[in-house]
Design an enzyme around this catalytic site. Structure first.
Site, short mmCIF file in Angstrom:
data_model
loop_
_atom_site.label_atom_id
_atom_site.label_comp_id
_atom_site.label_asym_id
_atom_site.label_seq_id
_atom_site.Cartn_x
_atom_site.Cartn_y
_atom_site.Cartn_z
N ILE A 114 8.92 -25.51 -70.81
CA ILE A 114 8.06 -24.80 -71.75
C ILE A 114 8.23 -23.31 -71.52
O ILE A 114 8.10 -22.83 -70.39
CB ILE A 114 6.58 -25.20 -71.56
CG1 ILE A 114 6.44 -26.73 -71.50
CG2 ILE A 114 5.72 -24.61 -72.67
CD1 ILE A 114 6.95 -27.45 -72.73
N THR A 118 6.24 -14.08 -73.85
CA THR A 118 6.29 -12.81 -73.11
C THR A 118 7.57 -12.64 -72.30
O THR A 118 8.04 -11.52 -72.11
CB THR A 118 5.07 -12.70 -72.17
OG1 THR A 118 4.94 -13.94 -71.45
CG2 THR A 118 3.81 -12.42 -72.96
N ASN A 119 8.11 -13.74 -71.78
CA ASN A 119 9.34 -13.68 -70.98
C ASN A 119 10.30 -14.77 -71.44
O ASN A 119 10.67 -15.66 -70.66
CB ASN A 119 9.01 -13.88 -69.49
CG ASN A 119 7.97 -12.90 -69.00
OD1 ASN A 119 8.20 -11.70 -68.96
ND2 ASN A 119 6.80 -13.41 -68.62
N GLY A 199 0.44 -20.22 -71.99
CA GLY A 199 -1.01 -20.04 -71.98
C GLY A 199 -1.72 -21.19 -71.30
O GLY A 199 -1.14 -22.25 -71.02
N CYS A 250 2.74 -12.07 -65.27
CA CYS A 250 1.38 -12.47 -64.89
C CYS A 250 1.01 -12.07 -63.47
O CYS A 250 -0.17 -12.13 -63.10
CB CYS A 250 1.18 -13.97 -65.08
SG CYS A 250 2.40 -14.98 -64.20
#
Length: 492
Positions: A114, A118-119, A199, A250
């Protein structure tokens, strides 16, 4: 129409999984040297394409900076590869001759990867490398906002693998990502393990799939600046770390917890190194856009300070690298206290290390349990007493938490998937690597005879039967009366 798209995406997933299953069977019988040649080819391809993939990611998602995403791609292709290239992952990987135990690696099989928006490209490079190094196939599920760049990264990895002798279908990526496709990928019989980066909802879905899953919790990273800290160095590391790719990793700093004795020096150094302190009006305006519908507002993720200021309806200097706001509270009613995947940093002032410990623990509990904690301090005793009870899997000392947490500037295993342990409802607190993606079988030789007779000096006492509870004559009389009354009542 939506139903047709869902059906098509689900069918695509099934086909990729079946192909991956066959490809994995072929790679599973390869030697260590063959696997290593494939992984080396993938790493070299990722290095040569790092810049182009970074451009694609920024253009498609609008998150971050090309230069920094290039560095992230290179970190996966260089640092991660160098850390794992000598690792034994095929056949007998360890022989303990003293205890006569051999350890044998066997791949988990097909992995569901998954990928976050963002990256997107660095995550594909990283997960593809560690999956294939462990002898597995992988099927990627991209975020809808990053589908094209994620697919291109997967294509590059597969092409490089094939050039070195890998079978077709070893690495693939869903073309049209949908919720139905992700659910099918995570729950399908052909999927053996899930590598989930994304998320909170996506990670929870991975853990709820019924499959073994390595998930990553959010990282609301607090950083304590102690009175003994080298303040210029601490702020330099913090600014570099928090502004990297506009805060999209993160493990980046979210709050500075500063001793009041050195606050004036810390604030002056922050300003000198490019941090812009918001006034009361500006703080309220930015606070109003940090959250949306109970969570982080995606409109500020990976954006520059100037873009965030424009969204908030304020003006900040063109050379501002960070937006700073002072805060005292922690919780949803205090937006600056949440994880902000953007160049926004919060400042808490404390009287001593005991209060700092309390604030850091509250910030971790609010949204970063098990992830990362930072401290800038030159006193080893203070560091030791401060860190021992903190619910963080990575405690980064005297360097930026972004780079320290992923193992770029520390001795931790280089990784882009950071486990949060039981603190964050994750299966491991490790930085994830190939060693998590194969089963270890143990061949154990007999060393001694089992003693089946008890030693002569051991006695076995008889266990007495439990004594019946004593009942008085009056209690027996009352029981008989009660039974007779029930019989008479039933006869009526």
């Amino acid at each position: 129409m939506m139903l047709d798209v869902d059906l098509q995406s689900v069918q695509e997933v099934r086909q990729y999984l079946l192909t991956a299953k066959e490809a994995q069977k072929r790679i599973q019988v390869m030697s260590q040297s063959q696997i290593d040649q494939i992984v080396q080819s993938m790493a070299e391809a990722a290095k040569s394409e790092a810049g182009r993939l970074a451009v694609l990611a920024v253009e498609e998602t609008g998150y971050g900076r090309v230069a920094d995403k290039t560095v992230k791609n290179l970190f996966a292709a260089n640092d991660v590869y160098q850390a794992v290239k000598e690792m034994k992952t095929v056949g007998i990987i360890k022989r303990d001759e003293q205890n006569r135990v051999w350890e044998i690696a066997q791949p988990v099989g097909v992995i569901a990867g998954i990928v976050p928006s963002t990256n997107p490209t660095s995550t594909v490079i990283f997960k593809a490398l560690i999956s294939v190094k462990a002898g597995n196939a992988i099927v990627f599920s991209p975020h809808p906002q990053a589908a094209k760049c994620t697919k291109e990264a997967a294509r590059i990895m597969q092409a490089a693998a094939e050039r070195a002798g890998a079978p077709a279908g070893l690495i693939s990526c869903i073309t049209h990502p949908t919720l139905a496709a992700s659910q099918e990928l995570m729950g399908h019989d052909c999927t053996d393990v899930i590598l989930a980066t994304g998320g909170t909802a996506m990670v929870k879905a991975a853990y709820s799939s019924g499959k073994p899953a390595f998930g990553v919790g959010p990282g609301n990273v607090p950083v304590y600046i102690h009175t003994s800290a080298d303040i210029p160095a601490a702020i330099r590391h913090t600014v570099q770390s928090k502004t990297f790719d506009y805060g999209t990793i993160c493990a980046s700093e979210q709050a500075l917890v500063v001793d009041k004795e050195i606050k004036r020096k810390v604030v002056a150094e922050l300003k000198r190194q490019g941090a812009y302190f918001l006034d009361d009006y500006e703080t309220k305006r930015v606070a109003a856009i940090i959250m949306k519908e109970g969570g982080l507002n995606p409109a500020i993720v990976g954006k520059s300070p100037q873009a965030i200021a424009e969204l908030a309806g304020i003006l900040v200097p063109e050379d501002a690298k960070l937006l700073m706001a002072e805060e005292t509270g922690i919780g949803r009613e205090f937006p600056f206290s949440i994880e902000k995947l953007a160049p926004i940093l919060t400042l808490y002032t404390v009287s001593d290390s005991q209060e700092a410990s309390h604030i850091c623990a509250k910030l971790l509990a609010f949204g970063g349990l098990g992830h990362t904690l930072g401290i800038h301090c030159q006193n080893t005793q203070v560091i030791e007493s401060f860190v021992v009870d903190k619910p963080a899997s990575r405690i980064v000392v005297n360097t930026g938490t972004t780079f320290g947490g992923i193992g770029a500037t520390t001795g931790i295993l280089p990784s882009l998937t950071l486990g949060c342990g039981s603190f964050g409802n994750n299966v491991t607190s490790d930085n994830i690597g190939p060693q998590h993606l194969f089963n270890v079988k143990r061949v154990a030789f007999g060393l001694r005879e089992m003693k089946l007779e008890a030693p002569e000096n051991v006695t076995f006492a008889a266990v007495p039967a439990p004594a019946a509870p004593a009942i008085s004559r009056d209690e027996i009389t009352e029981i008989i009366k009660s039974v007779l009354m029930e019989l008479q009542s039933s006869n009526r």
